[in-house]
Write an enzyme that holds these catalytic residues in place. Sequence first.
Site, mmCIF file in Angstrom:
data_model
loop_
_atom_site.group_PDB
_atom_site.id
_atom_site.type_symbol
_atom_site.label_atom_id
_atom_site.label_comp_id
_atom_site.label_asym_id
_atom_site.label_seq_id
_atom_site.Cartn_x
_atom_site.Cartn_y
_atom_site.Cartn_z
ATOM 1 N N LYS A 13 0.826 -1.218 0.000
ATOM 2 C CA LYS A 13 0.000 0.000 0.000
ATOM 3 C C LYS A 13 0.857 1.265 0.000
ATOM 4 C CE LYS A 13 -2.375 -0.837 3.771
ATOM 5 N NZ LYS A 13 -1.772 -2.112 4.162
ATOM 6 N N ARG A 91 -9.407 1.306 9.287
ATOM 7 C CA ARG A 91 -8.930 -0.057 9.559
ATOM 8 C C ARG A 91 -9.963 -0.881 10.299
ATOM 9 N NH1 ARG A 91 -3.055 0.853 9.135
ATOM 10 N NH2 ARG A 91 -1.950 -1.109 9.395
ATOM 11 N N ARG A 130 11.383 -6.367 4.545
ATOM 12 C CA ARG A 130 11.209 -4.915 4.377
ATOM 13 C C ARG A 130 12.183 -4.156 5.282
ATOM 14 N NH1 ARG A 130 5.373 -2.149 4.628
ATOM 15 N NH2 ARG A 130 5.326 -2.813 6.803
ATOM 16 N N ARG A 163 11.372 -2.284 10.923
ATOM 17 C CA ARG A 163 10.332 -1.823 11.849
ATOM 18 C C ARG A 163 10.074 -2.900 12.896
ATOM 19 N NH1 ARG A 163 5.362 0.255 8.114
ATOM 20 N NH2 ARG A 163 4.253 -0.829 9.777
ATOM 21 N N ARG A 174 -0.411 -8.901 13.415
ATOM 22 C CA ARG A 174 -0.938 -7.890 12.483
ATOM 23 C C ARG A 174 -1.870 -8.545 11.456
ATOM 24 N NH1 ARG A 174 4.085 -5.176 10.038
ATOM 25 N NH2 ARG A 174 2.671 -3.683 9.107
HETATM 26 P P1 AMP Z 1 0.982 0.818 8.862
HETATM 27 O O1 AMP Z 1 2.182 1.652 8.617
HETATM 28 O O2 AMP Z 1 -0.246 1.283 8.100
HETATM 29 O O3 AMP Z 1 1.232 -0.657 8.686
HETATM 30 O O4 AMP Z 1 0.577 1.026 10.404
HETATM 31 C C1 AMP Z 1 1.468 0.652 11.427
HETATM 32 C C2 AMP Z 1 0.727 0.598 12.751
HETATM 33 O O5 AMP Z 1 0.191 1.900 13.061
HETATM 34 C C3 AMP Z 1 -0.476 -0.333 12.816
HETATM 35 O O6 AMP Z 1 -0.109 -1.686 13.063
HETATM 36 C C4 AMP Z 1 -1.257 0.282 13.965
HETATM 37 O O7 AMP Z 1 -0.660 -0.017 15.214
HETATM 38 C C5 AMP Z 1 -1.051 1.774 13.727
HETATM 39 N N1 AMP Z 1 -2.106 2.294 12.830
HETATM 40 C C6 AMP Z 1 -1.942 2.776 11.565
HETATM 41 N N2 AMP Z 1 -3.124 3.145 11.037
HETATM 42 C C7 AMP Z 1 -4.059 2.883 11.987
HETATM 43 C C8 AMP Z 1 -5.468 3.019 12.044
HETATM 44 N N3 AMP Z 1 -6.174 3.477 10.998
HETATM 45 N N4 AMP Z 1 -6.097 2.662 13.196
HETATM 46 C C9 AMP Z 1 -5.408 2.198 14.248
HETATM 47 N N5 AMP Z 1 -4.086 2.009 14.254
HETATM 48 C C10 AMP Z 1 -3.406 2.344 13.141
#
Ligand code: AMP
Length: 216
Positions: A13, A91, A130, A163, A174
């Site tokens: 994404k 989400r 990654r 990360r 996740r």
């Molecule tokens: P991402 O970079 O989109 O994979 O997000 C990394 C982490 O940020 C996720 O595993 C959540 O802990 C938090 N996070 C990101 N977007 C959201 C969201 N829309 N709602 C809740 N937590 C989020």
Amino acid sequence: MRLILVGPPGAGKGTQAVHLAAHYAIPHISTGDIFRANIKGETELGKLAKSYMDAGNLVPDSVTNEMVKDRLSNPAFGDTGNGFLLDGYPRNIDQAEFLASVLNELGTPLDAVLELEIESAEIVTRLSGRRTCRGCGTSFHIIFEKPAVDGICDKCGGELYQREDDKEEVVANRLNVYSEQTAPIIGYYRSAGLLKVISALGEVSEISARAISTLG
Ligand code: AMP
């Protein structure tokens, strides 16, 4: 173009969002990136988000929703005139409903929700390889998208790191969170007639071309 990108962690994404945002001249709004910037800046929001993120759990909706509302409606940003691309938000169904009410108030309904489809076996390979830049957040992959120099970002020269939430123990959680909480939004947007689905397999440029031809 007012667009949401949805798909499991590791579907690409973030990478596609950068290309699509440039193509449609719209801002790329990634809630994960906003949280990571706050962690780096040691803000209160960052301190709050960190424990949830490190465990692969969702940050509470109350926090995330208000952050997105501010990003979309605060004139201080003033960059959503052409639309926006949301990456990693919503989400869950509650976030999707909150977003609908914000966009309704703003009079700016969504144009499309693009799902990047991928199998879980492929996800684990992608996430475990990654590497992310500490400086600018760009993602690389130790096999599929190698930086020119190991451990160094091609774009800004920053250090690449893994990360915390890309480590194997956290990836499984996740994926569970995705299938239990996030996947239901796909049906929600399909019922609303907004969903478009493409395969997330192939070269980055092929996937972007697929996305653009599907979105129009
Ligand atoms: P991402 O970079 O989109 O994979 O997000 C990394 C982490 O940020 C996720 O595993 C959540 O802990 C938090 N996070 C990101 N977007 C959201 C969201 N829309 N709602 C809740 N937590 C989020």
